[in-house]
Design a protein around this motif. Sequence first.
Motif, PDB file in Angstrom:
ATOM      1  N   GLN A  54     -57.653  27.245  -4.730  1.00 54.53           N
ATOM      2  CA  GLN A  54     -57.746  26.432  -3.480  1.00 54.53           C
ATOM      3  C   GLN A  54     -57.471  25.015  -3.447  1.00 54.53           C
ATOM      4  OE1 GLN A  54     -61.916  27.433  -3.061  1.00 54.53           O
ATOM      5  NE2 GLN A  54     -61.774  28.965  -1.761  1.00 54.53           N
ATOM      6  N   SER A  55     -57.831  24.459  -4.871  1.00 51.16           N
ATOM      7  CA  SER A  55     -57.302  23.051  -5.116  1.00 51.16           C
ATOM      8  C   SER A  55     -55.927  22.815  -4.980  1.00 51.16           C
ATOM      9  CB  SER A  55     -57.801  22.775  -6.533  1.00 51.16           C
ATOM     10  OG  SER A  55     -57.411  21.258  -6.791  1.00 51.16           O
ATOM     11  N   VAL A  56     -55.070  23.627  -5.751  1.00 51.12           N
ATOM     12  CA  VAL A  56     -53.630  23.893  -5.673  1.00 51.12           C
ATOM     13  C   VAL A  56     -53.097  23.773  -4.127  1.00 51.12           C
ATOM     14  CG1 VAL A  56     -51.550  25.008  -6.301  1.00 51.12           C
ATOM     15  CG2 VAL A  56     -53.532  24.581  -7.995  1.00 51.12           C
ATOM     16  N   SER A  57     -54.004  24.898  -3.277  1.00 49.32           N
ATOM     17  CA  SER A  57     -53.399  24.908  -1.931  1.00 49.32           C
ATOM     18  C   SER A  57     -53.575  23.877  -1.170  1.00 49.32           C
ATOM     19  CB  SER A  57     -54.359  26.126  -1.248  1.00 49.32           C
ATOM     20  OG  SER A  57     -53.889  27.340  -1.803  1.00 49.32           O
ATOM     21  N   PHE A  58     -54.939  23.035  -1.595  1.00 46.51           N
ATOM     22  CA  PHE A  58     -54.940  21.732  -0.902  1.00 46.51           C
ATOM     23  C   PHE A  58     -53.715  20.572  -1.258  1.00 46.51           C
ATOM     24  CE2 PHE A  58     -56.635  17.266  -0.975  1.00 46.51           C
ATOM     25  CZ  PHE A  58     -56.987  17.314   0.359  1.00 46.51           C
ATOM     26  N   LEU A  59     -53.596  20.924  -2.466  1.00 44.37           N
ATOM     27  CA  LEU A  59     -52.486  20.064  -2.977  1.00 44.37           C
ATOM     28  C   LEU A  59     -51.224  20.207  -2.274  1.00 44.37           C
ATOM     29  CD1 LEU A  59     -50.983  17.859  -4.883  1.00 44.37           C
ATOM     30  CD2 LEU A  59     -50.902  19.500  -6.733  1.00 44.37           C
ATOM     31  N   LYS A  60     -50.837  21.445  -1.956  1.00 44.15           N
ATOM     32  CA  LYS A  60     -49.571  21.975  -1.431  1.00 44.15           C
ATOM     33  C   LYS A  60     -49.721  21.750   0.137  1.00 44.15           C
ATOM     34  CE  LYS A  60     -48.364  25.696  -4.541  1.00 44.15           C
ATOM     35  NZ  LYS A  60     -48.103  27.204  -4.497  1.00 44.15           N
ATOM     36  N   ILE A 116     -63.227  20.189  -4.258  1.00 44.81           N
ATOM     37  CA  ILE A 116     -62.918  21.644  -3.747  1.00 44.81           C
ATOM     38  C   ILE A 116     -63.030  22.496  -5.056  1.00 44.81           C
ATOM     39  CG2 ILE A 116     -61.078  23.201  -3.354  1.00 44.81           C
ATOM     40  CD1 ILE A 116     -59.782  20.999  -1.670  1.00 44.81           C
ATOM     41  N   GLU A 117     -62.755  22.042  -6.120  1.00 42.47           N
ATOM     42  CA  GLU A 117     -63.064  22.810  -7.519  1.00 42.47           C
ATOM     43  C   GLU A 117     -64.383  22.930  -7.747  1.00 42.47           C
ATOM     44  OE1 GLU A 117     -60.626  20.790 -10.489  1.00 42.47           O
ATOM     45  OE2 GLU A 117     -59.082  21.312  -9.369  1.00 42.47           O
ATOM     46  N   ALA A 118     -65.241  21.953  -7.418  1.00 41.77           N
ATOM     47  CA  ALA A 118     -66.700  22.020  -7.661  1.00 41.77           C
ATOM     48  C   ALA A 118     -67.284  22.885  -6.692  1.00 41.77           C
ATOM     49  CB  ALA A 118     -67.234  20.574  -7.466  1.00 41.77           C
ATOM     50  N   PRO A 122     -58.316  16.808 -11.710  1.00 45.24           N
ATOM     51  CA  PRO A 122     -58.428  18.287 -11.039  1.00 45.24           C
ATOM     52  C   PRO A 122     -57.828  19.192 -11.974  1.00 45.24           C
ATOM     53  CG  PRO A 122     -57.110  16.638  -9.546  1.00 45.24           C
ATOM     54  CD  PRO A 122     -57.567  15.801 -10.911  1.00 45.24           C
ATOM     55  N   LYS A 123     -58.199  20.388 -12.254  1.00 49.60           N
ATOM     56  CA  LYS A 123     -57.823  21.447 -12.863  1.00 49.60           C
ATOM     57  C   LYS A 123     -56.427  21.887 -12.039  1.00 49.60           C
ATOM     58  CE  LYS A 123     -61.838  22.772 -15.287  1.00 49.60           C
ATOM     59  NZ  LYS A 123     -63.076  23.352 -15.085  1.00 49.60           N
ATOM     60  N   GLY A 124     -56.461  21.942 -10.853  1.00 42.39           N
ATOM     61  CA  GLY A 124     -55.516  22.240 -10.027  1.00 42.39           C
ATOM     62  C   GLY A 124     -54.201  21.485 -10.012  1.00 42.39           C
TER      63      GLY A 124
END
Length: 180
Positions: free
Chosen positions: A149-155, A137-139, A62-64
């Motif tokens: 949004q991907s980073v937020s999911f990770l956090k 999420i990224e797709a 993932p880019k996140g």
Amino acid sequence: MPSGLSPTSREVPLSDNDLIVSKTCTKGRITYANRRFMTIAGYSEQELLGAPHNIIRHPDMPKGVYRFMWQTLKEGREFFGFVKNLCADGSFYWVFANVTPDLDDSDVIRGFYSVRRKPPQTAIRAVEPLYQQMRKIEASGSGSAAIDQSVSFLKQWLKEQGLEYNTAMVRLYKNYPLAG
């Protein structure tokens, strides 16, 4: 991912003693690669030196994760994480990466060091569903907002674990449970 390179399902196994080492400038261009890196990734020294480190970025990552990594590094902090890398022939290999800013005497970042080693399969099995959800999420979005949004999911995932990112990754590497 290099243009025209199609990922395969062939995994390049790392040995317990493998240490993959590289150094980059502040822009992420490779300034040093050890022989083990070249052998495993399938690139010559000439192909790697000066190339962006993302020459080995696998599309399953993932880019996140990379955005989070760069945010961490630009704050002058080290980063630990599990990364699926792409070889020159399309095969892949997983690593447990430790990326550290190279600071000068005035604490100005001059570049980055990365040391990577074989990760435990239990850790890969733990991060694959997380990465799959981040990619989903990224797709489903577009551009930078989808990566955010991907980073937020990770956090949020980290918050649920009750752990800071590096602590969670090191615990997975050591086969410790995340919770408790």
